[in-house]
Enzyme design. Structure first.
Site, PDB file in Angstrom:
ATOM      1  N   ASP A  67      21.726  85.559  21.420  1.00 63.44           N
ATOM      2  CA  ASP A  67      22.252  84.716  22.504  1.00 63.44           C
ATOM      3  C   ASP A  67      21.472  83.408  22.664  1.00 63.44           C
ATOM      4  O   ASP A  67      22.051  82.394  23.037  1.00 63.44           O
ATOM      5  CB  ASP A  67      22.356  85.486  23.833  1.00 63.44           C
ATOM      6  CG  ASP A  67      21.042  86.130  24.236  1.00 63.44           C
ATOM      7  OD1 ASP A  67      20.114  86.128  23.403  1.00 63.44           O
ATOM      8  OD2 ASP A  67      20.934  86.634  25.364  1.00 63.44           O
ATOM      9  N   ASP A 114      19.793  94.386  18.221  1.00 67.84           N
ATOM     10  CA  ASP A 114      19.819  95.097  19.514  1.00 67.84           C
ATOM     11  C   ASP A 114      21.222  95.418  19.999  1.00 67.84           C
ATOM     12  O   ASP A 114      21.386  96.201  20.925  1.00 67.84           O
ATOM     13  CB  ASP A 114      19.139  94.250  20.604  1.00 67.84           C
ATOM     14  CG  ASP A 114      17.662  94.074  20.326  1.00 67.84           C
ATOM     15  OD1 ASP A 114      17.116  94.898  19.575  1.00 67.84           O
ATOM     16  OD2 ASP A 114      17.057  93.120  20.840  1.00 67.84           O
ATOM     17  N   ARG A 133      14.168  96.205  11.452  1.00 69.63           N
ATOM     18  CA  ARG A 133      14.817  94.944  11.079  1.00 69.63           C
ATOM     19  C   ARG A 133      15.037  94.851   9.578  1.00 69.63           C
ATOM     20  O   ARG A 133      15.773  94.006   9.110  1.00 69.63           O
ATOM     21  CB  ARG A 133      13.935  93.764  11.479  1.00 69.63           C
ATOM     22  CG  ARG A 133      13.964  93.473  12.925  1.00 69.63           C
ATOM     23  CD  ARG A 133      13.364  92.106  13.209  1.00 69.63           C
ATOM     24  NE  ARG A 133      13.206  91.940  14.645  1.00 69.63           N
ATOM     25  CZ  ARG A 133      14.193  91.599  15.451  1.00 69.63           C
ATOM     26  NH1 ARG A 133      15.395  91.388  14.967  1.00 69.63           N
ATOM     27  NH2 ARG A 133      13.984  91.484  16.741  1.00 69.63           N
ATOM     28  N   ARG A 160      14.201  95.303  23.789  1.00 74.79           N
ATOM     29  CA  ARG A 160      13.414  94.914  24.969  1.00 74.79           C
ATOM     30  C   ARG A 160      14.277  94.932  26.216  1.00 74.79           C
ATOM     31  O   ARG A 160      13.851  95.346  27.271  1.00 74.79           O
ATOM     32  CB  ARG A 160      12.840  93.507  24.768  1.00 74.79           C
ATOM     33  CG  ARG A 160      11.499  93.488  24.085  1.00 74.79           C
ATOM     34  CD  ARG A 160      10.867  92.124  24.273  1.00 74.79           C
ATOM     35  NE  ARG A 160      11.813  91.071  23.884  1.00 74.79           N
ATOM     36  CZ  ARG A 160      11.813  90.473  22.697  1.00 74.79           C
ATOM     37  NH1 ARG A 160      10.934  90.806  21.798  1.00 74.79           N
ATOM     38  NH2 ARG A 160      12.690  89.526  22.416  1.00 74.79           N
ATOM     39  N   GLN A 196      29.782 111.662  -3.648  1.00 68.79           N
ATOM     40  CA  GLN A 196      30.393 110.924  -2.537  1.00 68.79           C
ATOM     41  C   GLN A 196      30.698 111.829  -1.350  1.00 68.79           C
ATOM     42  O   GLN A 196      30.897 111.356  -0.241  1.00 68.79           O
ATOM     43  CB  GLN A 196      31.688 110.245  -2.999  1.00 68.79           C
ATOM     44  CG  GLN A 196      31.445 109.202  -4.068  1.00 68.79           C
ATOM     45  CD  GLN A 196      32.720 108.817  -4.806  1.00 68.79           C
ATOM     46  OE1 GLN A 196      33.490 108.021  -4.337  1.00 68.79           O
ATOM     47  NE2 GLN A 196      32.943 109.401  -5.965  1.00 68.79           N
TER      48      GLN A 196
END
Length: 732
Positions: A67, A114, A249, A158, A612
């Site tokens: 954002d 997040d 991450r 957070r 698979q």
């Protein structure tokens, strides 16, 4: 390096070619770099950035970020004309440039692990982060079980508890702490009671998940250390803390993220092409399985509203502002993690049976667990049928309790056992078993066979009253070939297995140079795995049954690869669905390519086969299986109440045998009798497949000239505040 590169200019802004973005699909992080940029926050910095863009004639920006980045982009757009005028006054650019580059268009894609951005169900990167978390949890579970330990896991987030919440759902954690939903006063006692109850029930491991931003109802932080100390002091359990940190991450992007990001990239370009000075800056995002465009500032404002609501202690509101998908996750978690004492449970005197039909698919067990636990919470007696309808006919049916399904979410395959046998040849025996065990409803979890079975039971109702009960089918098959649903449980796990193998094969091919691999995938006649696998692995072609191909097309593909070998990317990858054509077999295509490519490239083939079907279920499949199963059980309860007359259940209408599927952006219950017209029974596929629309995208990315159907692209919508009612119908 993000905005920093835009401010610094020079070599930081370069034109990219087709080849410069080759082979980056499987790379995590960002190849073009990203940086938090202080100077872009100042007007001078933005002035310099505007100058650098005008110098290169750039007036369209696609921003991928969270954002913060997107808010910055919007501000930049609002100031644009002012910045150009200032540059003209300073004599850095002429008046003509001001006119020529008068408008800046911006489109955003949300890249954030997040998943904290309002208006979008999934941000790019969230699914991969969940993969990392679940890999760790699965590994920790084995240690915790052997040592009878309690583990406190701290995950990122957070200001947003999405990762913590979904990973808790996906691994059946005992307790979860998230910022949006702080525990009630006295949570310390209730948590310790729950942990010691679990130990008493012979559950050897406890897992507690803490989001790094977790708080209590007085807005004081709850840290993982605090939770650990509490457990040690009160219960004396051997407790360890694991902080996952930046592991989340990293790593290679999951299949879901690659397809999501590829679809969003196309949407972003379309949105820029259609943008006018009058349209607001927008973000492209996903709602269910549908691409949408939303005004950037509305999303940012709503995202900030959540934070404000949390700061002011309005937590119920914060959860609903996060959107229906988040709210659904929370409600499902609450349903499944805490067993009410027997005295508090309602008693309905209904018996509900659950069974698996068809081939195994990862996530089936998560669905069975959710069904059993929600069924018990609703007050029913739950029965498990072993080995599908074959086992049912033989009377292999037993009552199953809350504790019996503990730890099932992470298990691949089918613990109950599954068979492809259809009920038609055992109808009498199955009816006997239904009567003997007094079964009042059925939940059938499986693939195309499960759907066909329920059609047979529906048609046999006139002869056997025992089948006049509510019946629900949950689609679970790696092939994703069940009519009435965009996704089926297990397909995501299979796709990840294919993509992982393709990545390794691509590496091998780039090492040897000038080599083309032909890979055969499963899926029956349904090309979903081949097509989506090709999109996610960056393949050059995918042969599928749904789109007929002839020798001319094969020849064109060979020529295309010959051209490709003249560039710096000297490798090829071709996927073929196992039943795409009975004459053009994998061997035939391999031989054709080998012959035609002589002297230019050599060829290898690889049949992926049953790998698979196996493996631990992906986060998506665990979550999808858990959620649709919980929803189906609630539907069964509702139908049981509606059809209970004079001391017995009698359901004889079409809408009492339904398949629960994901259609575009909603979960819908569809009568199997109505789905009959949408089905090709010979090839066991739906007559219309939504993912065929993504086929041109794969071809364009492989440098073929083809037209892309834009009729399906997202239209600009507004961020809707949803009502709690809607959360029940909605997203995954």
């Amino acid at each position: 390096m993000g905005y920093q590169g835009m401010v610094d200019g020079g070599d930081n802004i370069v034109e990219v070619s087709w080849e410069s973005v080759s082979s980056i699909l499987q790379v995590g992080g960002t190849v073009i770099g990203s940086a938090r940029c202080k100077s872009f926050r100042t007007r001078e910095g933005r002035l310099q950035a505007a100058y650098n863009l005008v110098q290169r004639g750039i007036t369209n920006l696609c921003v991928i970020g969270g954002d913060g980045s997107l808010t910055g982009a919007n501000l930049f757009r609002e100031e644009w004309s002012g910045l150009l005028e200032e540059l003209a006054q300073k004599g850095k650019i002429d008046e003509e440039a001001v006119k020529k580059y008068a408008y800046l268009n911006i489109v955003g894609m949300v890249g954030s692990i997040d998943n904290d951005f309002c208006g979008t169900d999934m941000t790019i990167g969230t699914d991969s982060a969940l993969h990392r978390i679940i890999e760790v949890v699965d590994a920790i579970m084995t240690t915790a079980q052997s040592h009878q330990r309690t583990f406190v896991l701290e995950v990122m987030g957070r200001h947003c508890g999405y990762l913590a919440l979904v990973s808790a759902l996906a691994c059946g954690a005992d307790w979860v702490f998230i910022p949006e939903y702080p525990p009630e006063e006295g949570w310390e006692d209730s948590m310790c009671v729950k942990l010691s109850e679990n130990r008493a029930r012979k559950k050897r491991l406890n897992i507690i998940i803490v989001a790094e931003g977790a708080i209590d109802c007085h807005n004081k932080p709850i840290t993982s250390e605090k939770v650990k100390d509490l457990v040690v002091q009160r219960l004396g359990f051997d407790t360890r803390v694991t902080i996952l940190g930046h592991v989340q991450r990293g790593g290679t992007p999951s299949a879901f993220d690659r397809i999501l990001a590829s679809r969003m990239g196309v949407e972003a370009v379309l949105a820029l092409l259609e943008a006018t000075p009058a349209t607001p800056a927008c973000v492209v995002s996903l709602s269910g399985n549908q691409a949408v465009r939303l005004p950037l500032m509305e999303c940012v404002q709503m995202t900030q509203e959540v934070q404000k609501a949390m700061d002011e202690g309005r937590f119920v509101e914060a959860v609903s502002l996060r959107g229906r998908s988040f709210e659904n996750n929370l409600n499902t978690y609450k349903l499944l993690s805490h067993k009410k004492p027997d005295a508090e449970l309602p008693k309905t005197n209904f018996n509900v049976a659950v069974l698996n039909v068809g081939a195994p698919a990862a996530g089936m067990n998560a669905a069975v667990r959710a069904a059993v636990r929600v069924g018990i919470t609703e007050g029913h007696k739950m029965f498990a049928v072993i080995d599908g309808f074959e086992g049912f006919a033989r009377g292999k049916i037993k009552e199953i309790s809350w504790g019996d399904v503990g730890g099932w979410t992470g298990q691949g395959g089918s613990i109950l056992g599954t068979k492809r046998t259809l009920p038609a040849k055992y109808l009498e025996k199955i009816a006997d078993q239904m009567r003997t065990n007094n079964i009042n409803a059925l939940m059938v979890i499986g693939g195309f066979e499960a759907y066909e079975s329920c059609l047979q039971l529906h048609e046999a109702r006139s002869r056997f009253e025992e089948f006049c009960v509510p019946i629900c089918v949950l689609p679970a098959t790696i092939s994703n070939n069940v009519p009435g649903t965009d996704f089926s449980i297990g397909a995501d796990t299979a796709l990840n297995a294919i993509v992982e193998t393709c990545d390794r094969i691509k590496q091998s091919a780039s090492g040897t140079k000038r080599r083309v691999f032909i890979i055969e995938t499963m899926g029956g006649y349904c090309g979903y795995l081949a097509n989506m696998g090709a999109l996610a692995a960056g393949a050059d072609a995918a042969y599928i049954f749904e789109e007929q191909f002839d020798i001319r097309e094969l020849q064109a593909n060979v020529e295309h690869l010959t051209e490709k070998m003249k560039t710096s990317i000297q490798r090829g990858l071709v996927l073929r669905n196992e039943n795409c054509n009975e004459n053009y077999t994998t061997d035939f295509i391999y031989q054709l390519y080998s012959e035609e490519g002589k002297g230019v490239f050599d060829c290898r083939k690889n049949v992926l086969g049953h790998m698979q079907q196996g493996g631990a279920p992906s986060p998506f499949d665990r979550n999808f299986g858990t959620k649709i199963s919980a929803k189906a059980m609630q539907w069964i309860s509702k139908k049981l109440k509606e059809t209970y007359r004079k001391g017995k259940v009698f359901a004889n209408t079409d809408d009492s045998v339904c398949l629960l599927g994901m259609r575009r952006r909603n979960l819908v219950f569809q009568p199997v009798a109505e789905l009959k017209n949408e089905t090709d029974f010979v090839h066991r596929i739906p007559k219309e497949q939504w993912w065929l629309k993504l086929r041109p995208l794969m071809k364009i990315l492989a440098k073929y000239k083809t037209s892309y159907d834009v009729s399906d692209s997202g239209q600009l919508e507004h961020v809707a505040m949803h009502s709690p009612k809607e959360a029940e119908t909605g997203a995954i």
